[in-house]
Design a protein around this motif. Structure first.
Motif, mmCIF file in Angstrom:
data_model
loop_
_atom_site.group_PDB
_atom_site.id
_atom_site.type_symbol
_atom_site.label_atom_id
_atom_site.label_comp_id
_atom_site.label_asym_id
_atom_site.label_seq_id
_atom_site.Cartn_x
_atom_site.Cartn_y
_atom_site.Cartn_z
ATOM 1 N N VAL A 66 0.604 -1.037 0.080
ATOM 2 C CA VAL A 66 -0.018 -0.009 -0.119
ATOM 3 C C VAL A 66 0.891 1.358 0.015
ATOM 4 C CG1 VAL A 66 -1.719 1.240 1.393
ATOM 5 C CG2 VAL A 66 -1.943 -1.008 1.207
ATOM 6 N N VAL A 67 0.613 2.015 -1.095
ATOM 7 C CA VAL A 67 1.487 3.399 -1.132
ATOM 8 C C VAL A 67 0.926 4.272 0.294
ATOM 9 C CG1 VAL A 67 1.756 5.509 -2.207
ATOM 10 C CG2 VAL A 67 1.948 3.155 -3.342
ATOM 11 N N ILE A 68 1.828 4.631 1.014
ATOM 12 C CA ILE A 68 1.360 5.628 2.306
ATOM 13 C C ILE A 68 1.482 7.091 1.779
ATOM 14 C CG2 ILE A 68 2.204 6.368 4.554
ATOM 15 C CD1 ILE A 68 0.710 3.270 4.156
ATOM 16 N N GLU A 69 2.516 7.288 1.159
ATOM 17 C CA GLU A 69 2.756 8.609 0.767
ATOM 18 C C GLU A 69 3.746 8.708 -0.576
ATOM 19 O OE1 GLU A 69 3.936 12.913 2.594
ATOM 20 O OE2 GLU A 69 3.824 11.223 3.867
ATOM 21 N N THR A 70 3.460 9.939 -1.325
ATOM 22 C CA THR A 70 4.343 9.915 -2.461
ATOM 23 C C THR A 70 5.263 11.197 -2.084
ATOM 24 O OG1 THR A 70 3.110 8.845 -4.121
ATOM 25 C CG2 THR A 70 4.857 10.045 -4.745
ATOM 26 N N VAL A 71 6.585 11.296 -2.214
ATOM 27 C CA VAL A 71 7.313 12.453 -1.900
ATOM 28 C C VAL A 71 8.142 12.997 -3.095
ATOM 29 C CG1 VAL A 71 7.585 11.873 0.609
ATOM 30 C CG2 VAL A 71 9.270 10.985 -0.966
ATOM 31 N N GLY A 72 8.455 14.247 -3.098
ATOM 32 C CA GLY A 72 9.117 14.762 -3.984
ATOM 33 C C GLY A 72 10.088 15.675 -3.880
ATOM 34 N N HIS A 73 10.201 16.896 -4.615
ATOM 35 C CA HIS A 73 11.342 17.986 -4.347
ATOM 36 C C HIS A 73 11.216 18.447 -3.152
ATOM 37 C CE1 HIS A 73 13.829 21.339 -5.570
ATOM 38 N NE2 HIS A 73 13.121 21.967 -5.057
ATOM 39 N N ASN A 74 12.839 18.215 -2.588
ATOM 40 C CA ASN A 74 13.264 18.909 -1.413
ATOM 41 C C ASN A 74 12.800 17.966 -0.333
ATOM 42 O OD1 ASN A 74 15.089 20.694 -2.363
ATOM 43 N ND2 ASN A 74 13.795 22.505 -1.968
ATOM 44 N N GLU A 75 12.040 16.842 -0.409
ATOM 45 C CA GLU A 75 11.448 16.172 0.561
ATOM 46 C C GLU A 75 12.501 14.883 1.154
ATOM 47 O OE1 GLU A 75 7.055 15.929 1.388
ATOM 48 O OE2 GLU A 75 7.419 15.757 -0.997
ATOM 49 N N LEU A 76 12.572 14.517 2.443
ATOM 50 C CA LEU A 76 13.336 13.542 2.970
ATOM 51 C C LEU A 76 12.834 12.183 2.503
ATOM 52 C CD1 LEU A 76 15.523 12.654 5.110
ATOM 53 C CD2 LEU A 76 13.617 12.781 6.863
ATOM 54 N N VAL A 77 13.580 11.252 2.199
ATOM 55 C CA VAL A 77 13.096 9.790 1.943
ATOM 56 C C VAL A 77 14.101 9.018 2.918
ATOM 57 C CG1 VAL A 77 13.153 8.019 0.382
ATOM 58 C CG2 VAL A 77 12.597 10.298 -0.459
ATOM 59 N N GLY A 78 13.463 8.442 3.867
ATOM 60 C CA GLY A 78 14.291 7.525 4.822
ATOM 61 C C GLY A 78 14.265 8.434 6.159
ATOM 62 N N TRP A 79 13.605 7.599 7.094
ATOM 63 C CA TRP A 79 14.042 8.166 8.316
ATOM 64 C C TRP A 79 14.334 7.243 9.626
ATOM 65 C CZ3 TRP A 79 10.882 5.848 11.727
ATOM 66 C CH2 TRP A 79 9.571 5.433 11.305
ATOM 67 N N SER A 80 14.317 5.876 9.006
ATOM 68 C CA SER A 80 14.595 4.890 9.992
ATOM 69 C C SER A 80 16.198 4.738 10.618
ATOM 70 C CB SER A 80 14.058 3.422 9.332
ATOM 71 O OG SER A 80 12.730 3.382 8.995
ATOM 72 N N TRP A 81 17.000 5.196 9.661
ATOM 73 C CA TRP A 81 18.329 5.291 10.018
ATOM 74 C C TRP A 81 18.857 6.087 11.150
ATOM 75 C CZ3 TRP A 81 20.602 10.032 10.638
ATOM 76 C CH2 TRP A 81 20.054 11.125 10.335
ATOM 77 N N LEU A 82 17.734 7.079 11.686
ATOM 78 C CA LEU A 82 17.697 7.869 13.020
ATOM 79 C C LEU A 82 17.506 6.988 14.328
ATOM 80 C CD1 LEU A 82 19.120 10.461 13.999
ATOM 81 C CD2 LEU A 82 16.776 11.219 13.824
ATOM 82 N N PHE A 83 16.592 6.207 14.156
ATOM 83 C CA PHE A 83 16.046 5.393 15.384
ATOM 84 C C PHE A 83 16.496 3.695 15.156
ATOM 85 C CE2 PHE A 83 13.188 8.892 14.080
ATOM 86 C CZ PHE A 83 13.623 9.783 14.927
ATOM 87 N N GLY A 84 16.973 3.358 16.619
ATOM 88 C CA GLY A 84 16.982 2.026 16.538
ATOM 89 C C GLY A 84 15.815 1.019 16.242
ATOM 90 N N PRO A 85 15.762 0.074 15.643
ATOM 91 C CA PRO A 85 17.015 -0.759 15.501
ATOM 92 C C PRO A 85 17.638 -0.669 14.034
ATOM 93 C CG PRO A 85 14.736 -1.880 14.983
ATOM 94 C CD PRO A 85 14.547 -0.640 15.400
ATOM 95 N N HIS A 86 17.209 0.453 13.553
ATOM 96 C CA HIS A 86 17.748 0.915 12.399
ATOM 97 C C HIS A 86 17.594 -0.132 11.011
ATOM 98 C CE1 HIS A 86 20.314 3.988 14.666
ATOM 99 N NE2 HIS A 86 20.506 3.218 15.133
ATOM 100 N N THR A 87 16.308 -0.306 11.166
ATOM 101 C CA THR A 87 15.648 -1.035 9.928
ATOM 102 C C THR A 87 14.558 -0.407 9.483
ATOM 103 O OG1 THR A 87 14.238 -2.291 11.393
ATOM 104 C CG2 THR A 87 16.332 -3.175 10.771
ATOM 105 N N TRP A 88 14.423 -0.245 8.132
ATOM 106 C CA TRP A 88 13.256 0.394 7.215
ATOM 107 C C TRP A 88 11.969 -0.011 7.894
ATOM 108 C CZ3 TRP A 88 15.352 4.464 5.236
ATOM 109 C CH2 TRP A 88 16.616 4.281 4.683
ATOM 110 N N HIS A 89 11.229 1.193 8.063
ATOM 111 C CA HIS A 89 9.785 0.916 8.458
ATOM 112 C C HIS A 89 8.651 0.704 7.295
ATOM 113 C CE1 HIS A 89 11.463 2.031 12.395
ATOM 114 N NE2 HIS A 89 10.476 1.491 12.927
ATOM 115 N N LEU A 90 9.392 0.947 6.139
ATOM 116 C CA LEU A 90 8.619 1.198 4.970
ATOM 117 C C LEU A 90 9.344 0.958 3.734
ATOM 118 C CD1 LEU A 90 7.005 4.640 5.599
ATOM 119 C CD2 LEU A 90 5.792 2.362 5.848
#
Length: 154
Positions: A66-90
């Motif tokens: 399921v597509v949760i959101e579509t991001v584009g110009h100047n937007e952040l892709v990926g936040w899981s790197w900042l929080f343990g356990p450092h695995t992708w949530h999406l």
């Protein structure tokens, strides 16, 4: 990089912090259909989209992602790197050709440890993005799966 009204790192971070982070970035590109990352795998980098769009998706048992959101110009892709356990949530997939700035999470973590003010600013920027995406995911999932009228926000 031009600031967008939503989540541009350079709009949110003090100029010296944004500039320091940009010195660690490298320019990358992804063709249409490229998977940037998969839910559950190791999160070791993040991107800021320069051009193109990236769909953030979530696996749903018995259904296609399921597509949760579509991001584009100047937007952040990926936040899981900042929080343990450092695995992708999406998961994430390029829905058009994408050009982006890519950041190595370990390099940014080290910069944040060395400069607590930078670390606080990055944490706030990423946290704001996470909060906005969670609201978006909730709304989209309610639209898809809840009985009509049950998803109204008060």
């Amino acid at each position: 990089m031009n600031a967008s009204p939503t989540s541009s790192m350079l709009r949110v971070l003090p100029a010296e912090h944004g500039e320091r982070l940009m010195h660690s970035a490298r320019e990358v590109s992804f063709p249409l259909g490229t998977r940037l990352f998969e839910e559950g795998r190791r999160a070791d980098r993040f991107w800021i989209v320069r051009t193109g769009t990236v769909a953030l998706d979530m696996r749903v048992p018995g259904r296609r992602a399921v597509v949760i959101e579509t991001v584009g110009h100047n937007e952040l892709v990926g936040w899981s790197w900042l929080f343990g356990p450092h695995t992708w949530h999406l998961g994430a997939e390029a829905t058009s050709p994408v050009r982006a700035y890519e950041f190595d999470a370990e390099v940014v973590h080290a910069m944040c440890r060395a400069d607590p003010a930078l670390g606080m600013a990055v944490s706030q920027w990423v946290g704001d993005t996470v909060a906005r995406r969670l609201r978006s995911a909730r709304t989209r999932l309610l639209d898809m799966y809840a009985p009509y009228g049950s998803g109204s926000l008060r």
